[in-house]
Design a protein around this motif. Structure first.
Motif, short mmCIF file in Angstrom:
data_model
loop_
_atom_site.label_atom_id
_atom_site.label_comp_id
_atom_site.label_asym_id
_atom_site.label_seq_id
_atom_site.Cartn_x
_atom_site.Cartn_y
_atom_site.Cartn_z
N VAL A 1 0.34 -13.84 2.97
CA VAL A 1 1.45 -14.28 3.68
C VAL A 1 2.28 -13.01 4.23
N VAL A 2 1.79 -11.80 4.21
CA VAL A 2 2.53 -10.60 4.87
C VAL A 2 2.83 -10.93 6.51
N PRO A 3 1.71 -11.46 7.10
CA PRO A 3 2.12 -11.73 8.60
C PRO A 3 3.04 -12.77 9.01
N ALA A 4 3.21 -13.78 8.09
CA ALA A 4 4.09 -14.83 8.18
C ALA A 4 5.57 -14.14 7.83
N ASN A 5 5.63 -13.30 6.91
CA ASN A 5 6.88 -12.92 6.40
C ASN A 5 7.39 -11.72 7.33
N MET A 6 6.55 -11.21 8.06
CA MET A 6 6.80 -10.19 9.29
C MET A 6 7.51 -10.99 10.42
N PHE B 1 17.62 -4.38 21.66
CA PHE B 1 16.66 -5.19 20.44
C PHE B 1 15.05 -5.37 20.78
N LEU B 2 14.62 -5.30 22.04
CA LEU B 2 13.29 -5.10 22.35
C LEU B 2 12.73 -3.88 21.75
N MET B 3 13.45 -2.79 21.77
CA MET B 3 12.89 -1.57 21.22
C MET B 3 12.59 -1.65 19.92
N VAL B 4 13.04 -2.35 19.13
CA VAL B 4 12.85 -2.85 17.63
C VAL B 4 11.82 -3.99 17.49
N THR B 5 12.30 -5.09 18.40
CA THR B 5 11.35 -6.22 17.88
C THR B 5 9.95 -6.18 18.61
N VAL B 6 9.86 -5.50 19.60
CA VAL B 6 8.32 -5.52 20.05
C VAL B 6 7.43 -4.75 19.40
N PRO B 7 7.85 -3.64 18.84
CA PRO B 7 6.75 -2.97 17.98
C PRO B 7 6.57 -3.80 16.70
N ALA B 8 7.78 -4.32 16.14
CA ALA B 8 7.64 -5.08 14.76
C ALA B 8 6.65 -6.28 15.09
N TYR C 1 3.13 -5.17 15.27
CA TYR C 1 2.55 -4.69 14.12
C TYR C 1 2.19 -6.21 13.19
N ALA C 2 2.92 -7.31 13.48
CA ALA C 2 2.74 -8.31 12.84
C ALA C 2 1.41 -8.95 13.19
N ASP C 3 1.20 -8.76 14.42
CA ASP C 3 -0.06 -9.21 15.26
C ASP C 3 -1.25 -8.50 14.44
N TYR C 4 -0.97 -7.10 14.54
CA TYR C 4 -2.09 -6.39 14.04
C TYR C 4 -2.31 -6.75 12.52
N LEU C 5 -1.47 -7.16 11.74
CA LEU C 5 -1.71 -7.52 10.38
C LEU C 5 -2.42 -8.69 10.29
N LYS D 1 -6.12 -8.22 11.48
CA LYS D 1 -6.74 -7.42 10.32
C LYS D 1 -7.19 -8.58 9.01
N ASP D 2 -6.06 -9.60 8.65
CA ASP D 2 -6.37 -10.34 7.92
C ASP D 2 -7.26 -11.47 8.01
N ARG D 3 -7.49 -11.94 9.29
CA ARG D 3 -8.48 -12.74 9.76
C ARG D 3 -9.78 -12.28 9.78
N ASN D 4 -9.96 -10.96 10.21
CA ASN D 4 -11.32 -10.17 10.24
C ASN D 4 -11.80 -9.88 8.78
N ALA D 5 -10.77 -9.78 7.98
CA ALA D 5 -11.00 -9.45 6.78
C ALA D 5 -11.77 -10.89 5.80
N ARG D 6 -11.33 -11.83 6.39
CA ARG D 6 -11.70 -13.11 5.84
C ARG D 6 -13.20 -13.68 6.25
N SER D 7 -13.08 -13.45 7.45
CA SER D 7 -14.23 -14.26 8.44
C SER D 7 -15.46 -13.16 7.94
#
Lengths: 269, 272
Positions: free
Chosen positions: A196-201, A246-253, A256-260, A263-269
């Protein structure tokens, strides 16, 4: 290169060209058309005044430090509380049934109440009972309101993670002779939390913006600072400055959540 | 008694209105009517019971007197509500004149137009009986510096506190008067800065334990807080409104309305 590969490369180049051209066309249309609107000069003066932007930006950045601080001390409490509630809701022991009830009521209540109301209720109400300084500080009780709301969300996210772990894992752990506590601690939770790391991000990105709600009970954080400038200068540009920060912080965050998540999807498929 | 005074005042003003002529003809939002905006809600003593249509309260009374001076009958006056943000947004406005204790400042004047001031507001310090009982609170600058301050964000109170009082702890800032009062009841702030009529009303009616500590001498202030009616930038009405306000000041009508609706503030000590 085979004929097929050459064909595919050609197709890809063609798709890229079309995508580029259509994007360019949209941007050009916006840049050309918006300034032709009759009210553009007034809108630009109200929202995009360069001089006001430069003048207010440093103060906004300074006020943003408070947002980051509130965020930083809230997050550990939110996750500790969220985990406790998730575990309380997941107990199987009949003697601990009141704990399950408590967890369910907690989640229903604090997920259902608007954050703003909770900030007012806890931020003004509890100190109003007669707490002495510094224990009536809006920083303390505002933080409590945020923790109550967000821990209810996080508890549900964690619970869904715990329930997504297949029963065979639990059974295998029992066969190995692990106690129920150790099963949760060493087998279920490590897998559940990772899942649930992505959901928590996403929760963290939302929290980052809701921190600004604390300004309702006094603290001068970035949105409040922008509002003060707005009323003194009768100009909305400071809000644009706040949005940029705000964007300077939320866009990278968010990226990063998308990336995680990928990664999670690739690991499972 | 109040109605009698109001009627007399209205008659007096209506008499002079004929002389002023219809300088507003064709310049208002809707021809033949004058549209005023006030806050939502509008606060006492500026508007009584949040009902400006009644003409009760200082700003409501000024609005009707001004309308009469400009040649509009009372039934030709309509009311709308705006927030501060709606009043300064860049699009078209839905009011001719907006009065809700807007302080005239040079920065605001760049974006919107202000009429001549219709009231000069002394700034006053609101506090609680508990703070007074605890000692240390006195109408002196030295005592004010040590207090924990709260102000409303959309007013000019914050610069006044920061520049004149220079408190030792940074002030807390709120959305509206109600939140300032809640924070004061919760013991989170000691003092708040309001215009004097608002401070007096808040202390007397809205709070059980309120007290007005003192007022800043408006004559001593470099930039006294003056309320102006807000108009869209470049409003053709401005000349007409200013002329009517000048006539009302000259004839004493404005002073009469002020005396009727705004309390005598003789008991409030000046801050030294």
């Amino acid at each position: 290169m085979t004929r097929r590969a050459a064909y595919e490369a050609r197709q890809r180049r063609r798709a890229n060209l079309i995508a580029g051209a259509s994007t360019l066309a949209v941007v050009v249309l916006i840049v050309l058309l918006v300034p032709r609107a009759p009210g553009w000069d007034a809108v630009r003066a109200s929202f995009f005044d360069a001089e006001i932007f430069v003048r207010t930006f440093p103060d906004l950045l300074r006020a943003f430090v408070l947002d980051v601080a509130i965020f930083a001390w809230s997050v550990p409490m939110i996750f500790a509380m969220g985990l406790a509630i998730a575990l309380a809701r997941g107990t199987h022991n009949p003697a601990l049934f009141p704990l399950r009830i408590f967890g369910a009521v907690y989640v229903d209540l604090f997920r259902g109440i608007p954050v703003v109301l909770l900030v007012y209720l806890v931020g003004f109400g509890i100190p109003g009972l007669g707490l002495p300084r510094p224990w009536n500080s809006p920083y303390i009780w505002g933080t409590v309101a945020l923790v109550l709301t967000y821990s209810a969300y996080v508890a549900e996210v964690l619970r869904s993670g715990i329930e997504s772990i297949h029963t065979s894992q639990r059974n295998a752990a029992i066969c190995l002779g692990l106690s129920e506590r150790d099963t949760m601690r060493y087998v279920i939770l490590p897998q559940a939390i990772r899942r649930v790391v992505p959901a928590n991000m996403n929760m963290l990105v939302a929290l980052q913006k809701d921190v600004a709600l604390l300004s309702f009970i006094g603290p001068v954080e970035i949105l409040r600072q922008a509002g003060i400038f707005k009323s003194l200068l009768a100009n909305f540009t400071p809000y644009v400055g706040a949005a940029v920060i705000f964007l300077m912080v939320t866009v990278p965050a968010t990226r990063y959540a998308d990336y995680l998540m990928n990664k999670d999807r690739n690991a499972r498929s | 008694m109040k109605t009698v005074i109001a009627t007399v005042a209205a008659t007096l003003i209506a008499g002079s209105a004929m002389a002023a002529g219809h300088c507003a003809a064709g310049k208002t939002l809707t021809d033949g009517t004058l549209t005023f905006a006030t806050g939502n809600p509008a606060y006492y003593p500026w508007v009584i019971d949040d009902a400006p249509e009644s003409g009760q309260g200082f700003e409501a009374a000024v609005a009707y007197a001004l309308a009469a001076e400009m040649g509009f009958a009372a039934e030709d006056v309509t009311w709308t509500r705006t927030s501060f943000d709606q009043a300064i947004q860049p699009g078209p406005k839905d009011f001719d004149l907006n009065l809700q204790q807007f302080s005239i400042t040079a920065e605001r004047d760049k974006v919107v137009d202000f009429s001549a001031p219709y009231y000069t507001a002394p700034q006053a310090v609101l506090t609680t009986q508990e703070v007074l009982a605890a000692g240390g609170a006195a109408p002196t600058m030295a005592a004010l510096k040590e207090m924990k301050w709260g102000v409303v964000a959309s007013t000019t109170a914050l610069p006044v506190v920061m520049e004149q009082v220079q408190p030792s702890q940074s002030p807390l800032v709120y959305d509206d008067n109600a939140n300032v009062i809640a924070a004061m009841q919760a013991g989170q702030i000691d003092a708040a800065l309001f215009d004097l009529p608002t401070a007096l009303f808040t202390a007397a009616v809205l709070m059980e334990n309120g007290a007005v500590l003192g007022q800043f001498d408006p004559a001593a202030a470099e930039n006294p807080d003056q309320f102006g009616m807000l108009m869209p930038e470049g409003s053709p009405l401005k000349a007409c409104v200013d002329e009517a306000l000048a006539a009302m000041t000259q004839s004493g009508a404005l002073a009469m309305i002020e005396a009727e609706w705004l309390q005598e503030a003789t008991g409030v000590p000046l801050i030294k």
